[in-house]
Write an enzyme that holds these catalytic residues in place. Structure first.
Site, PDB file in Angstrom:
ATOM      1  N   CYS A   1       0.854  -1.188   0.000  1.00 25.73           N
ATOM      2  CA  CYS A   1       0.000   0.000   0.000  1.00 25.73           C
ATOM      3  C   CYS A   1       0.891   1.239   0.000  1.00 25.73           C
ATOM      4  O   CYS A   1       2.093   1.166   0.203  1.00 25.73           O
ATOM      5  CB  CYS A   1      -0.904   0.002   1.228  1.00 25.73           C
TER       6      CYS A   1
ATOM      7  N   ARG B   1       1.594   1.385  -6.025  1.00 24.23           N
ATOM      8  CA  ARG B   1       1.760   0.479  -4.899  1.00 24.23           C
ATOM      9  C   ARG B   1       0.445  -0.175  -4.476  1.00 24.23           C
ATOM     10  O   ARG B   1       0.440  -1.072  -3.626  1.00 24.23           O
ATOM     11  CB  ARG B   1       2.344   1.236  -3.700  1.00 24.23           C
TER      12      ARG B   1
ATOM     13  N   TRP C   1      -3.730  -1.830  -1.394  1.00 27.17           N
ATOM     14  CA  TRP C   1      -3.740  -3.124  -2.080  1.00 27.17           C
ATOM     15  C   TRP C   1      -4.211  -4.126  -1.035  1.00 27.17           C
ATOM     16  O   TRP C   1      -3.539  -4.372  -0.047  1.00 27.17           O
ATOM     17  CB  TRP C   1      -2.341  -3.480  -2.583  1.00 27.17           C
TER      18      TRP C   1
ATOM     19  N   ASN D   1       0.701   0.013   6.084  1.00 31.46           N
ATOM     20  CA  ASN D   1       1.157  -0.882   5.020  1.00 31.46           C
ATOM     21  C   ASN D   1       1.823  -2.069   5.692  1.00 31.46           C
ATOM     22  O   ASN D   1       2.714  -1.902   6.520  1.00 31.46           O
ATOM     23  CB  ASN D   1       2.162  -0.160   4.109  1.00 31.46           C
ATOM     24  N   GLY D   2       1.394  -3.293   5.349  1.00 30.26           N
ATOM     25  CA  GLY D   2       1.970  -4.497   5.949  1.00 30.26           C
ATOM     26  C   GLY D   2       0.878  -5.465   6.354  1.00 30.26           C
ATOM     27  O   GLY D   2      -0.271  -5.352   5.926  1.00 30.26           O
TER      28      GLY D   2
ATOM     29  N   GLU E   1       9.856 -14.440 -19.256  1.00 29.13           N
ATOM     30  CA  GLU E   1       9.565 -13.024 -19.005  1.00 29.13           C
ATOM     31  C   GLU E   1       8.554 -12.482 -20.012  1.00 29.13           C
ATOM     32  O   GLU E   1       7.668 -11.698 -19.644  1.00 29.13           O
ATOM     33  CB  GLU E   1      10.871 -12.216 -19.051  1.00 29.13           C
TER      34      GLU E   1
ATOM     35  N   LYS F   1       5.021 -10.821 -18.911  1.00 31.01           N
ATOM     36  CA  LYS F   1       4.593  -9.470 -19.276  1.00 31.01           C
ATOM     37  C   LYS F   1       3.192  -9.485 -19.884  1.00 31.01           C
ATOM     38  O   LYS F   1       2.349  -8.641 -19.567  1.00 31.01           O
ATOM     39  CB  LYS F   1       5.582  -8.840 -20.272  1.00 31.01           C
TER      40      LYS F   1
ATOM     41  N   GLU G   1       0.602 -10.243 -17.145  1.00 34.60           N
ATOM     42  CA  GLU G   1       0.460  -9.166 -16.164  1.00 34.60           C
ATOM     43  C   GLU G   1      -0.446  -8.046 -16.650  1.00 34.60           C
ATOM     44  O   GLU G   1      -1.278  -7.542 -15.891  1.00 34.60           O
ATOM     45  CB  GLU G   1       1.837  -8.565 -15.842  1.00 34.60           C
TER      46      GLU G   1
ATOM     47  N   HIS H   1       7.125 -32.192 -24.928  1.00 36.26           N
ATOM     48  CA  HIS H   1       6.837 -32.973 -23.733  1.00 36.26           C
ATOM     49  C   HIS H   1       5.562 -32.497 -23.041  1.00 36.26           C
ATOM     50  O   HIS H   1       5.450 -32.577 -21.817  1.00 36.26           O
ATOM     51  CB  HIS H   1       8.017 -32.913 -22.760  1.00 36.26           C
TER      52      HIS H   1
ATOM     53  N   LYS I   1       3.312  -2.706  -7.276  1.00 36.91           N
ATOM     54  CA  LYS I   1       4.707  -2.631  -7.692  1.00 36.91           C
ATOM     55  C   LYS I   1       5.670  -3.218  -6.660  1.00 36.91           C
ATOM     56  O   LYS I   1       6.497  -4.041  -6.972  1.00 36.91           O
ATOM     57  CB  LYS I   1       5.067  -1.168  -7.962  1.00 36.91           C
TER      58      LYS I   1
END
Length: 608
Positions: A2, A27, A74, A100-101, A481, A485, A488, A504, A603
């Site tokens: 947050c 955030r 968040w 935040n936490g 990656e 992307k 996301e 496979h 983030k």
């Protein structure tokens, strides 16, 4: 994950707090809220949704205030609703808290507080902090916060105001970052420096277990045990333009296009052409450990973990030392084999990633040399490691990492060359690698000229529901990656695999509705990848190929080709990933997605 902002001074607080929240919205953006002192009252407004909704709500009334706290969330405990949004208050609405936490003993504290007669109104863990402060309040706000936090188990960054203390903000940190900005006659608190930079560059980074009491005439910092701390004032080096869009429609696109410059920044002053090696000041004190090491661990999360996989290929090729790449979230909960001949590199853009921080602490506890690769100066990982290397990418605002990823790879190549020259690489080979490194920024700029072409390719695929990304060797992690992307920011299901592993299992998915992105450059495994392309084509799969400039063979076989300049094998990920970033970006935009703030993501992941 947050964002916290607080202000005390002579200016109107609400505009400062709202602007700060906008700069922290990467955030978390489930809900937002604000609490300020105004006309001998504590005025509270909060709402589910983006900061823009809070701004609209606040515009309906004129509030005169010069002290306040604010938050963008968040969600962890409780859905993103108006009621669960921060700030949270005590029973009487006289104490307001942003946090935040995660409070791990939240359930026990709720039971305790309920038995004491407190009425808790939300599903959040944060609310218990406000009620704990109320329970212990006897006229001294700082003392009440200190006692309350001593009963809390978990992580927190908090800012607190009280109706009884109209000219005081108390903030504290344990595992979740807080920065205090000193503007001379005004003071700021934030989860990172972005909201502070427009007002002052003089900052203090709070350490775990520290509290600050901020008033008009200054601030004091003490520990939970009431030991006074002399603040260390540091200066932020970057400027406001680094956190503005600069004419680009999104931060993500701006940051993709910044990569030629950020790659130059990562190597500036660090190449020693004469000796065919690198100069990394943050590792100077550790040459002995680098020479005697018999095992290297790279630990990270998400995109940084993919950078670590590329680093594994680089380090093993150049040092002949065994390298393991560990998800930090797994490393911390198993019993890793670590000793004083082990070096652990913790890789994190923010330098605050909770799992990565816990992994490096565990490695240090077991005797390893813990080094950092991070972007944010003054971050917790930067302070707690024994040494390390900054990537110098500048602030990265887009939630999906782009420029930090390539800068992490570049720094890993510099570390690999430094250690390789200590062990197995000749001076001639070192000079050859440096020559190739020096060309990379300009080569990245050449790839960015293909943006319109990549946008055209995206227009043919943005309605697809599944993608497969395939690569081999150094470019297998790039396939991972590229898939990440796309997932996301566009919410398309995508998977990355080593190209040879396709047969496979994933080959069962191939049909004319399955786009397959191949990294098919002219490297040591080119012929193998060519065979894999034929396997996909024979099953009517549609191929998009990242190719080497001038490769007519691939062009004759594949409709969609994106050429990149030629470089040595170990540096190819720095170039092959850029078209994948652009492809994901354009597909997401065409699908109407918010690329800078993808759903459910934030983030800086400072919770477990």
């Amino acid at each position: 994950m947050c964002g916290i902002v607080a202000y005390i001074g002579k200016k109107q607080a609400v505009p400062i707090l709202l602007e700060g929240l906008k700069r922290l919205e990467y955030r978390g953006y489930d809900s937002a809220g604000i609490a300020v002192h105004s006309n001998k009252k504590l005025v509270l407004q909060k709402i589910a949704g983006r900061v823009s909704k809070l701004e609209e709500l606040m515009s309906k009334e004129k509030i005169d205030s010069t002290v306040g706290i604010a938050h963008t969330r968040w969600a962890t405990h409780g859905e993103p609703t108006d009621e669960n949004a921060h700030p949270h208050t005590d029973c009487n609405g006289k104490i307001a808290v942003v946090h935040n936490g995660i409070i791990e003993n939240c359930n026990a504290l709720r039971k305790y507080l309920t038995q004491k007669g407190h009425k808790l109104r939300t599903d959040t863990d944060t609310e218990v902090i406000a009620h704990l402060i109320e329970e212990h309040y006897e006229g001294d706000l700082l003392r009440a916060v200190r006692i309350a936090l001593s009963e809390v188990q978990g992580t927190y960054g908090v800012a607190v105001i009280s109706l009884d203390h109209p000219r005081e903000i108390v903030c504290a940190r344990n595992g979740s970052p807080l920065v205090l900005g000193d503007g001379g006659n005004e003071y700021f608190v934030a989860s990172d420096a972005a909201p502070i930079v427009p007002h002052t560059r003089q900052v203090v980074y709070l350490e775990d277990g520290e509290l600050a009491s901020i008033k008009d005439d200054g601030f004091t910092i003490t520990t939970l045990e009431e030991q006074e701390i002399k603040p260390k004032i540091e200066e932020i080096s970057w400027t406001l333009d680094k956190i503005e869009k600069g004419g680009f429609p999104h931060f993500m696109l701006k940051e993709i296009f910044e990569q030629p410059d950020t790659l130059r920044n990562a190597i500036r002053g660090r190449l020693n052409q004469t000796d065919g090696t690198t100069r990394l000041d943050g590792l100077d004190r550790h040459h002995e450990e680098l020479e005697r090491v018999n095992r290297i661990i790279l630990t990270a999360c998400g995109t940084a973990w993919h950078a670590g996989l590329i680093g594994e290929y680089m380090l093993e090729a150049m040092t002949r030392v065994p390298v393991e790449v560990e998800y930090a979230s797994e490393f911390r909960y198993r019993s890793p084999v670590v000793d004083n001949n082990t070096i652990l590199f913790a890789i994190s853009q923010s330098g605050e990633t909770s799992d990565t921080l816990a992994a490096l602490r565990e490695a240090k506890r077991r005797g390893a040399t813990a080094l950092g690769i991070c972007n944010v100066v003054g971050s917790t990982i930067a302070r707690e490691t024994d040494g390390g290397v900054y990537i110098h990418a500048g602030p990265e605002i887009g939630v999906a990492s782009t420029k930090a990823f390539t800068s992490q790879i570049m720094v890993l190549s510099l570390i690999s060359l430094l250690m390789g020259r200590m062990r197995t690489i000749s001076i001639e080979k070192g000079r050859e690698i440096i020559e190739a490194i020096q060309k990379i920024p300009d080569q990245a700029a050449e790839i960015l000229k293909l943006d319109n072409k990549i946008k055209e390719i995206a227009s043919d695929f943005y309605k697809k529901r599944n993608f497969l990304f395939l690569g081999r060797g150094y470019n297998f992690p790039v396939a991972l990656e590229g898939a990440l992307k796309l997932k996301e920011i566009s919410y398309i299901h995508a998977e990355g695999y080593p190209a040879a592993e396709m047969k496979h299992g994933p080959i069962a998915l191939i049909d004319d509705n399955m786009p397959v992105v191949f990294i098919a450059i002219r490297d040591s495994v080119f012929e193998k990848v060519l065979s894999n392309i034929e396997e996909v084509k024979s099953r009517k799969g549609v191929v998009i190929a990242i190719t080497t400039e001038g490769d007519k063979e691939i062009k004759s076989k594949v409709k969609y080709c994106i050429p990149i300049p030629k470089t040595i094998d170990l540096l190819t990920p720095l170039l092959t990933v850029i078209p994948l970033q652009l492809l994901a970006y354009h597909i997401a935009v065409m699908r109407g997605c918010d690329v800078d703030k993808p759903r459910n993501l934030a983030k800086s992941v400072t919770v477990e």
